[in-house]
Design an enzyme around this catalytic site. Sequence first.
Site, PDB file in Angstrom:
ATOM      1  N   SER A  64       0.788  -1.239   0.000  1.00  0.00           N
ATOM      2  CA  SER A  64       0.000   0.000   0.000  1.00  0.00           C
ATOM      3  C   SER A  64       0.818   1.285   0.000  1.00  0.00           C
ATOM      4  CB  SER A  64      -0.938   0.024   1.200  1.00  0.00           C
ATOM      5  OG  SER A  64      -2.048  -0.768   0.909  1.00  0.00           O
ATOM      6  N   LYS A  67       0.340   3.425  -2.944  1.00  0.00           N
ATOM      7  CA  LYS A  67      -0.861   4.262  -3.114  1.00  0.00           C
ATOM      8  C   LYS A  67      -0.542   5.754  -3.072  1.00  0.00           C
ATOM      9  CE  LYS A  67      -3.678   0.489  -1.366  1.00  0.00           C
ATOM     10  NZ  LYS A  67      -4.395  -0.116  -0.239  1.00  0.00           N
ATOM     11  N   TYR A 191      -4.107  -2.967 -10.079  1.00  0.00           N
ATOM     12  CA  TYR A 191      -3.943  -2.700  -8.641  1.00  0.00           C
ATOM     13  C   TYR A 191      -2.992  -3.721  -7.984  1.00  0.00           C
ATOM     14  CZ  TYR A 191      -5.132  -2.570  -3.674  1.00  0.00           C
ATOM     15  OH  TYR A 191      -5.060  -2.532  -2.313  1.00  0.00           O
ATOM     16  N   TYR A 243      -4.164   3.131   7.974  1.00  0.00           N
ATOM     17  CA  TYR A 243      -5.412   2.392   8.215  1.00  0.00           C
ATOM     18  C   TYR A 243      -6.120   2.977   9.444  1.00  0.00           C
ATOM     19  CZ  TYR A 243      -2.225  -0.716   5.685  1.00  0.00           C
ATOM     20  OH  TYR A 243      -1.299  -1.214   4.830  1.00  0.00           O
ATOM     21  N   VAL A 261       1.209  -3.598   3.921  1.00  0.00           N
ATOM     22  CA  VAL A 261       1.224  -4.864   4.651  1.00  0.00           C
ATOM     23  C   VAL A 261       2.487  -5.698   4.388  1.00  0.00           C
ATOM     24  CG1 VAL A 261      -1.278  -5.076   4.966  1.00  0.00           C
ATOM     25  CG2 VAL A 261      -0.210  -6.047   2.920  1.00  0.00           C
TER      26      VAL A 261
HETATM   27  N1  GLU Z   1      -2.394  -5.429  -1.873  1.00  0.00           N
HETATM   28  C1  GLU Z   1      -2.892  -5.340  -0.533  1.00  0.00           C
HETATM   29  C2  GLU Z   1      -4.381  -5.511  -0.488  1.00  0.00           C
HETATM   30  O1  GLU Z   1      -5.044  -4.988  -1.319  1.00  0.00           O
HETATM   31  C3  GLU Z   1      -2.487  -4.011   0.000  1.00  0.00           C
HETATM   32  C4  GLU Z   1      -2.851  -3.869   1.426  1.00  0.00           C
HETATM   33  C5  GLU Z   1      -1.958  -2.950   2.163  1.00  0.00           C
HETATM   34  O2  GLU Z   1      -0.755  -2.928   2.036  1.00  0.00           O
HETATM   35  O3  GLU Z   1      -2.575  -2.190   2.924  1.00  0.00           O
HETATM   36  O4  GLU Z   1      -4.929  -6.180   0.341  1.00  0.00           O
END
Ligand code: GLU
Length: 309
Positions: A64, A67, A191, A243, A261
């Site tokens: 993430s 992002k 994604y 988060y 993650v």
């Molecule tokens: N590719 C992971 C998912 O979509 C990213 C989650 C993350 O790093 O927060 O679950």
Amino acid sequence: MTDLQEVLDEIAAEAASVEDCGVVAQYIPELAKVDAKQFGIAVTLPDGTVHSAGDSATGFSIQSVSKVFTLALALGKLGDSVWSSVGREPSGNPFNSIVQLEQEKGRPRNPFINAGAIAVVDLIMAGHQPKEAIGEIIQFIRHLADDDSILIDEHVARSETAHGDRNASLAHFMRSFGNIDHPVDHVLGVYFHQCALVMNCRQLARAGLFLASQGRDPVTGAQVVSEQRARRINAIMLTCGHYDGSGEFAFRVGLPGKSGVGGGILAIAPGKASIAVWSPGLDRVGNSKLGTAALEQLARRMDWSVFGA
Ligand code: GLU
């Protein structure tokens, strides 16, 4: 004056002695194989110098953290119209929650929860085949990191595709509200590939440097995003980057940051430094356990908190 290298060496030595370093992400089988006992940190300063310690040259799945870069890319391509597809409020919910999405009629709370990042990918895909969109994202990140060797780990992308039911649900749900234009499997393909980018701490800290330098890459002189946009991306990182642990991160560390993650965190000390830390063991809400502790210590010892020394 505090010696940055000395601080980093001490932080890395301390991390190496910690017994409980959290639990690696289990829901993506490829990530579950990673050895939790690793720790790396790198700091890039506005003059381009890099200081690092621990496993700072070991590549990891940025997940993430990507992002941040896709948000910058989408804003560059589409400007503020991005905000009609995605909000900018903290969600207070887990990163893959579907509940809020129903209440808010398919418009995700922010670009850093999964639903929001999937909506951003859909915007980037306009006029592109999925492969071209993946190419555009990877080129953008290579450009930011000034490093053409950055690649995607296909095993991780495939592993996540095979276990991506939750993200598929989010995407279908948004599409039912008209907030996703492209076929869901295409959007998810892009994604999952963006999340499967592999970088090390040195590359990641370098790629984030424009956010510490008013939107400009101080080494190449390229204006990546406007000064105002850099400020706003930092604001969203501070409020939404961890988060439902974003408030706790702001409380403990006091810097804009985005975690993934895979155990990576990119943190920005505006005007002072771009920091990348990685340790794959996660805490209860999915943020790197040792990474957060390291940033807490670094920000305190360097007086880098955006809330004052
Ligand atoms: N590719 C992971 C998912 O979509 C990213 C989650 C993350 O790093 O927060 O679950």
